[in-house]
Each structure stands twice: as C-alpha cells, then as structure tokens.
Scaffold this active site. Sequence first.
Site, PDB file in Angstrom:
ATOM      1  N   PRO A   2      42.253  41.522  46.275  1.00  0.00           N
ATOM      2  CA  PRO A   2      43.005  40.941  47.390  1.00  0.00           C
ATOM      3  C   PRO A   2      42.946  39.417  47.362  1.00  0.00           C
ATOM      4  CG  PRO A   2      41.648  42.751  48.152  1.00  0.00           C
ATOM      5  CD  PRO A   2      41.254  42.494  46.727  1.00  0.00           C
ATOM      6  N   GLU A   3      44.092  38.774  47.588  1.00  0.00           N
ATOM      7  CA  GLU A   3      44.146  37.321  47.660  1.00  0.00           C
ATOM      8  C   GLU A   3      43.984  36.886  49.116  1.00  0.00           C
ATOM      9  OE1 GLU A   3      44.674  35.109  45.125  1.00  0.00           O
ATOM     10  OE2 GLU A   3      45.456  36.273  43.449  1.00  0.00           O
ATOM     11  N   LYS A  61      38.505  33.806  50.887  1.00  0.00           N
ATOM     12  CA  LYS A  61      38.572  35.267  50.864  1.00  0.00           C
ATOM     13  C   LYS A  61      37.364  35.904  51.554  1.00  0.00           C
ATOM     14  CE  LYS A  61      40.990  35.108  46.427  1.00  0.00           C
ATOM     15  NZ  LYS A  61      40.993  35.584  45.023  1.00  0.00           N
ATOM     16  N   ARG A 296      42.358  35.873  31.147  1.00  0.00           N
ATOM     17  CA  ARG A 296      43.404  36.464  31.969  1.00  0.00           C
ATOM     18  C   ARG A 296      44.731  35.829  31.579  1.00  0.00           C
ATOM     19  NH1 ARG A 296      41.425  34.516  37.896  1.00  0.00           N
ATOM     20  NH2 ARG A 296      39.359  34.562  36.971  1.00  0.00           N
TER      21      ARG A 296
END
Length: 313
Positions: A2-3, A61, A296
């Site tokens: 989740p961002e 976050k 990534r």
Amino acid sequence: MPELPEVEVVRRGVERWVVGRRIESVQVLDPRSLRRHEAGPVHFAQELVGAVVSDAVRRGKFLWLPLAAAPGAAPRDALLVHLGMSGQLLVKDPELPDEKHLKVRLELSERPGTPSELRFVDQRIFGGMVLDLLVPTDDGAPGGLSATGAPLVPARAAHIARDPLDPAFDADRLHDRLRRRRTGLKRALLDQSLVSGIGNIYADEALWQAGLHWARPTDTLRRPETHRVLEAARAVMERALAAGGTSFDSLYVNVNGESGYFSRSLTAYGQAGRPCPRCAAEGRASLIVREQFMNRSSYRCPACQRTPRNARF
C-alpha cells in the site's frame, strides 16, 4: 505494498468508524502479527482492553491510533499498525464470517448503526500491530495528519520524515538536505528519513509530471526543481486519494472492503511501450520505457525526462 494514499484512505475510515470508541475485548488469532510487540499477546490484550481510541494519525505510510484511559483524557501510548504488503483494517459486523487470514480482532463499544469489530487481516504476514509509547515531536508540530493535531508520535516512528501531504512539511528544508546528498533523485525520494510516503509508483508519477530523470544528482537540484517535484508528488497523491487509492492487488481494500482504482489513471508507472501523454499532446512520438532501478523497475519518457550527463544510477 500500500502507498501513502491507500494508508490515508484507511486512516479516514478508521477516524470515521472507530475514533471515540472503547476497546471491549481483544482476540489474537495469530501471534506472528504481534512479533514487534515484545511483551507478547497477553500483555497486548491486557493493555488494549478498556482503552479509548482518541484519534487516527498518519505520517507517511505509518498509521497509529492514540489510546486514552477515558474519553477526553490525554493519550500516553498508541496502537501502531503496519500494513506491510497485504495488511488490511476492516470494520465489520460480528455476525459476518471471519476472513481467511484474520489475525487480530478488536471488539469496540456499541455505536448505533456502526459495525462493532475492527479486524486486522494479513495474508502475507509482513504487517502487524504493536503498542508504543507516544513521544513529543522534535519540531513541536502535530505528529501527522489527524483530526486533533496532537504534537505526539510513536517512538518507533519518530525517525520517519514528514510527507508532502503533512501541513507541517517543509519543502525548503528538504531541498537543503537534498543538496547535501550525493545520490540520485529517486533514491532520495524513497528515503523515508528525508521525505516519507513516496513509494515507487508515486515517485515515477511525480518525476514524470515534473519532467525530471530519476538519476538526477540531488546536489545539482535548483530550488524551483525541488519544489516542482514535491508539488507533483502532492498532486499525484491527491488525485489518488480522490480515486480511492492505487490498487494493483486485490488484497488492498479500505476499511469497508472497497478496492482503490487509481491505477487506471497512471501516466508513467507500468506504462512501458505506451505513448508519453505529454509528448503526444505536443505532437511528438515518444514511448514510456522501463529501466532497472534498485532491484525493481522505474518508468520514464526518454524525450521529456532526459538522462543527465552526471546521472547517479
């Protein structure tokens, strides 16, 4: 994972449905979700029962629920929630069946027309819950985005920098810190000790909107460029909030079990091989490319996000 907008959507839901209610009972179904709480599940439950949730706060976050001994009392500690890769906070009626990966259940005091259970669900078990002492913020400003604005933050989250949606965020201070670093811009944006809440997705979106390459050396940034990328990050996050978050994974849902759908509006992240919207609007033909970055992916337009000569990859 989740961002920031996903976590903010959850925070707003918890603020609406949970704040002001007393925790009546606690059921720990999987102790692994309390591994950060060194005192163990029994202590966790004993400390929570009877506490009143006085607020719902987010910095980057990190999400926490300050706990008070009684309504209106000052909180001393907080329930810090790590969503991890797949964690969910769900407000549910007790009559509804348990989720397959339910880890912790909090029974809340009754409120007419409101479900009375707060459930922590986590399939991959990278998230968790922990009780933590609240400490004063180092700048005297509110701990994070919340309704009360108390200048307190959990000790475990005190090292986390403020995020671009935080009213106390200082863009000029961040610019000065970036200029002292010798690193690439995206690496800096992902460094939670510099600026929090900007994950891989929103970094790519903000850099595309600002027209800056992810490997731009931070010590060469001009102040207007720093402000431009931060304003872009803030704008991207606000659009995501309006859309309910960015969900690529069916595991992410808000407190009512609804998935976000901002992924349909992304301009750079995940768009490799598609036309750059800015170039297309200006009559140029350029395709978004995917590049390797810190094990990534990073996405950019090679025409309007040109590689700097002194790039730091």
